[in-house]
Design an enzyme around this catalytic site. Structure first.
Site, short mmCIF file in Angstrom:
data_model
loop_
_atom_site.label_atom_id
_atom_site.label_comp_id
_atom_site.label_asym_id
_atom_site.label_seq_id
_atom_site.Cartn_x
_atom_site.Cartn_y
_atom_site.Cartn_z
N LYS A 37 0.82 -1.21 0.00
CA LYS A 37 0.00 0.00 0.00
C LYS A 37 0.86 1.27 0.00
CE LYS A 37 -4.39 1.51 1.65
NZ LYS A 37 -4.63 2.09 0.34
N GLY A 42 6.49 0.65 5.82
CA GLY A 42 7.39 -0.27 5.12
C GLY A 42 7.49 0.02 3.64
N CYS A 43 6.36 0.34 3.03
CA CYS A 43 6.32 0.61 1.58
C CYS A 43 7.05 1.91 1.25
CB CYS A 43 4.88 0.65 1.09
SG CYS A 43 4.02 -0.92 1.38
N THR A 44 6.94 2.88 2.14
CA THR A 44 7.64 4.15 1.94
C THR A 44 9.14 3.92 2.04
OG1 THR A 44 5.76 5.41 2.79
CG2 THR A 44 7.91 6.51 2.81
N GLY A 47 10.42 2.08 -1.09
CA GLY A 47 10.47 2.99 -2.22
C GLY A 47 11.64 3.96 -2.11
#
Length: 150
Positions: A37, A42-44, A47
């Site tokens: 998401k 974690g995704c930030t 990225g």
């Protein structure tokens, strides 16, 4: 799909108005990283790690694409806020998620939910899958991908 398999060509829609096919990137390596998401911790971090290593990937003739089920609008905001130099693919119909088998049952707050298992795939210039990472741990992951490329 297994390592060494030729990946079926697929079309995708991504940020910056990109409508493309995997075959458009023949002659280059492609990193597809699937994440759950936009704008979550974690995704930030994942990225940002790909962003920070982007010049090294460029030197190795490699395109990076992040993939999630989020909308293009959400992706554009996430990309802009984090200054990602690569595009984010929107897969709300789960076409790529199914192709790469990344939708799994996960536990969230004690409930079972369907979601993307953080996974990364490395595709060679001929369109073959040469490496895959499943159940990715964000810390140190981008270095693993760079090592495999080198």
């Amino acid at each position: 799909m297994n390592t060494g398999d030729l990946i079926s060509d697929f079309a995708f829609t991504a940020t910056s108005g990109l409508n493309a096919r995997l075959s458009d990137y023949r002659g280059q390596y492609v990193v597809l990283y699937f994440y759950p998401k936009d704008s979550t911790p974690g995704c930030t971090t994942e990225g940002q790690d790909f962003r920070d290593a982007y010049p090294q990937f460029q030197k190795l003739n490699t395109q990076i694409f992040g993939v999630s089920r989020d909308s293009l609008k959400s992706h554009e905001n996430f990309k802009s806020k984090q200054n990602f130099p690569f595009e984010l693919i929107s897969d709300p119909e789960e076409v790529l998620c199914q192709l790469f088998d990344v939708i799994k049952m996960k536990s969230m707050y004690g409930k079972q939910v369907r979601g993307i298992e953080r996974s990364t795939f490395l595709i060679d210039p001929q369109g073959k899958l040469i490496n895959e990472w499943r159940k990715v741990n964000v810390k140190g992951h981008v270095e693993q991908v760079l090592s495999a490329l080198k």
